[in-house]
Design an enzyme around this catalytic site. Structure first.
Site, short mmCIF file in Angstrom:
data_model
loop_
_atom_site.label_atom_id
_atom_site.label_comp_id
_atom_site.label_asym_id
_atom_site.label_seq_id
_atom_site.Cartn_x
_atom_site.Cartn_y
_atom_site.Cartn_z
N ARG A 36 0.82 -1.21 0.00
CA ARG A 36 0.00 0.00 0.00
C ARG A 36 0.86 1.27 0.00
O ARG A 36 0.49 2.27 -0.60
CB ARG A 36 -0.96 0.00 1.20
CG ARG A 36 -2.14 -0.95 1.00
CD ARG A 36 -3.12 -0.90 2.15
NE ARG A 36 -4.38 -1.55 1.80
CZ ARG A 36 -5.38 -1.73 2.63
NH1 ARG A 36 -5.27 -1.32 3.89
NH2 ARG A 36 -6.49 -2.33 2.22
N LYS A 197 -21.03 -17.34 2.19
CA LYS A 197 -22.45 -17.12 2.50
C LYS A 197 -23.16 -16.21 1.50
O LYS A 197 -22.67 -15.15 1.14
CB LYS A 197 -22.58 -16.51 3.90
CG LYS A 197 -22.09 -17.44 5.01
CD LYS A 197 -22.31 -16.81 6.37
CE LYS A 197 -21.88 -17.75 7.50
NZ LYS A 197 -22.11 -17.15 8.83
N GLY A 354 -10.46 -9.02 -0.33
CA GLY A 354 -9.30 -9.64 0.32
C GLY A 354 -9.04 -11.08 -0.07
O GLY A 354 -7.94 -11.43 -0.51
N GLY A 377 -13.94 -3.37 1.21
CA GLY A 377 -15.29 -2.84 1.39
C GLY A 377 -15.72 -1.92 0.27
O GLY A 377 -16.87 -2.00 -0.21
#
Length: 396
Positions: A36, A197, A354, A377
């Site tokens: 990063r 999920k 991720g 996100g």
């Protein structure tokens, strides 16, 4: 696309407040992965080359509005200097006298790093007073932190309303890649969505079926769709209570002309561990005492055929339990097929999240994808069709 880039703002002689994401992993006070930090280099270099003074604003971990010494950005000073090849002047606060003094002390060509913005209780509340204090430090605001763009914080959204603002080079690359993938893509478009999920990716699936031509569902999510169709999956991970929702998604996809692809064969085992004894069976033939841990070779061939017939690929999530061999085989094979098509100029491939990045790196395929987003996100919320506050604030 409606937002400014570095090419659209005057930087010479300006103090350029630059929001970055350098929330890197550390161990024993040492940065263990500088990815990063390395990625902000082009933006920092461009600003300095055009006569601007770079002042970095960033968060680190979750101090929740309190000063937590081990979460100080001061620990990153050496890693930043090594990566950027420049002197870094550290300010012990991100506002007030310490910030002003650090900016004044830095020579042209130096980089100023201000303390963790999340030490301020007003940061995550997008407090207008904090945004104003931050804005008072500079002349121009540049946001190069797409990974924080889904949060309306003082240092990402509030400040952008108060100064001439633009996207940094990393943010620009991310936005252009995402626009090419879903905004105005080359068709046909295929999306791969995997993971454990259905419940965590409902909005994502609901948005995608109206925007893509093909949707490949893998991982534990696929088991839930199999159950919804009356197929028994033994002891496999499956959200049986989500079966009605899975049927709704299938119906919505059919109405939208989106073809959903589920496994046609699966790899099953009695134990969830590396090198567990396993067998490949038809998707509707999972033994009652076994669990599905990966997609089978026939499924991989079918997915590869969809890739070959498509022009654009968006990927989020693995096809199986990629963390342990041999249940990484389907993810690895499909990823390598996508990489080869991209390398040959036949596919635009964009991936993010991720687990996705880890899976593609493991497959040795990440380097050939058109674009890999490290924004978890923010990437997911963009795929869900949500407006990202940090991007919306940059709109010209």
């Amino acid at each position: 696309m409606g937002w400014n880039t570095l090419d659209d703002v005057a930087l010479a002689g300006k103090v350029v407040l630059t929001r970055v994401d350098i929330n890197v992993p550390m161990e024993g006070g040492v940065v263990t992965d500088t990815t990063r930090i390395d990625k902000i280099g082009p933006t920092v270099g461009d600003i300095i080359a055009r006569g601007g003074k770079v002042v970095l604003l960033a968060h680190f971990d979750r101090p929740k509005g309190k000063v937590v010494p081990e979460m100080s950005l001061g620990h990153l000073k050496a890693a930043l200097e090594a990566s950027l090849g420049r002197k870094v002047v550290f300010g012990s606060d991100c506002i007030g006298a310490p910030a002003r003094e650090a900016i004044a002390a830095a020579a042209q060509g130096d980089v100023v790093l201000l303390e963790n913005t999340r030490f301020q209780p007003g940061e995550e509340k997008n407090d207008p007073a904090l945004a104003a204090e931050l804005a008072a430090l500079g002349d121009v605001f540049v946001n190069d932190a797409f990974s924080a763009a889904h949060r309306a914080h003082a240092s990402t959204e509030g400040i952008a309303r108060l100064l001439p603002s633009a996207a940094g080079r990393l943010m620009e690359a991310e936005l252009r890649a995402l626009e090419a993938a879903l905004g105005s893509p080359q068709r046909p478009v295929v999306a791969v969505v995997g993971g454990a999920k259905v419940s965590t990716k409902l909005e994502l699936l609901g948005n995608l079926v109206g925007k893509v031509d093909h949707l490949v569902i893998g991982g534990g999510m696929a088991n839930t769709f199999l159950v919804a169709q009356g197929i028994e999956v033994g002891k496999s991970l499956a959200e049986r209570d989500m079966a009605p929702t899975a049927l709704e998604i299938l119906a919505k996809a059919k109405a939208a002309g989106c073809t959903i692809h589920l496994p046609v064969d699966v790899v099953v085992a009695r134990e969830f561990k590396a090198s567990a004894a396993n067998e490949t069976v038809a998707a509707d033939a999972c033994p009652a005492d076994a669990m599905i841990l990966d997609a089978g070779p026939a499924t991989v061939r079918a997915v590869t055929a969809v890739f070959e017939a498509s022009k654009t690929l968006i990927w989020n999530g693995p096809l199986g339990a990629f963390e342990i061999a041999p249940f990484n085989a389907a993810t690895n094979a499909a990823a390598r097929a996508a990489a080869a098509l991209t390398r040959a100029g036949k596919l635009i491939s964009v991936a993010g999240g991720g687990d996705t990045v880890a899976a593609l790196n493991q497959a040795g395929a990440a380097g050939d994808f058109t674009f890999i987003s490290t924004a978890g996100g923010a990437f997911l919320e963009w795929m869900e069709g949500k407006e990202l506050p940090g991007v919306a604030a940059l709109m010209a």
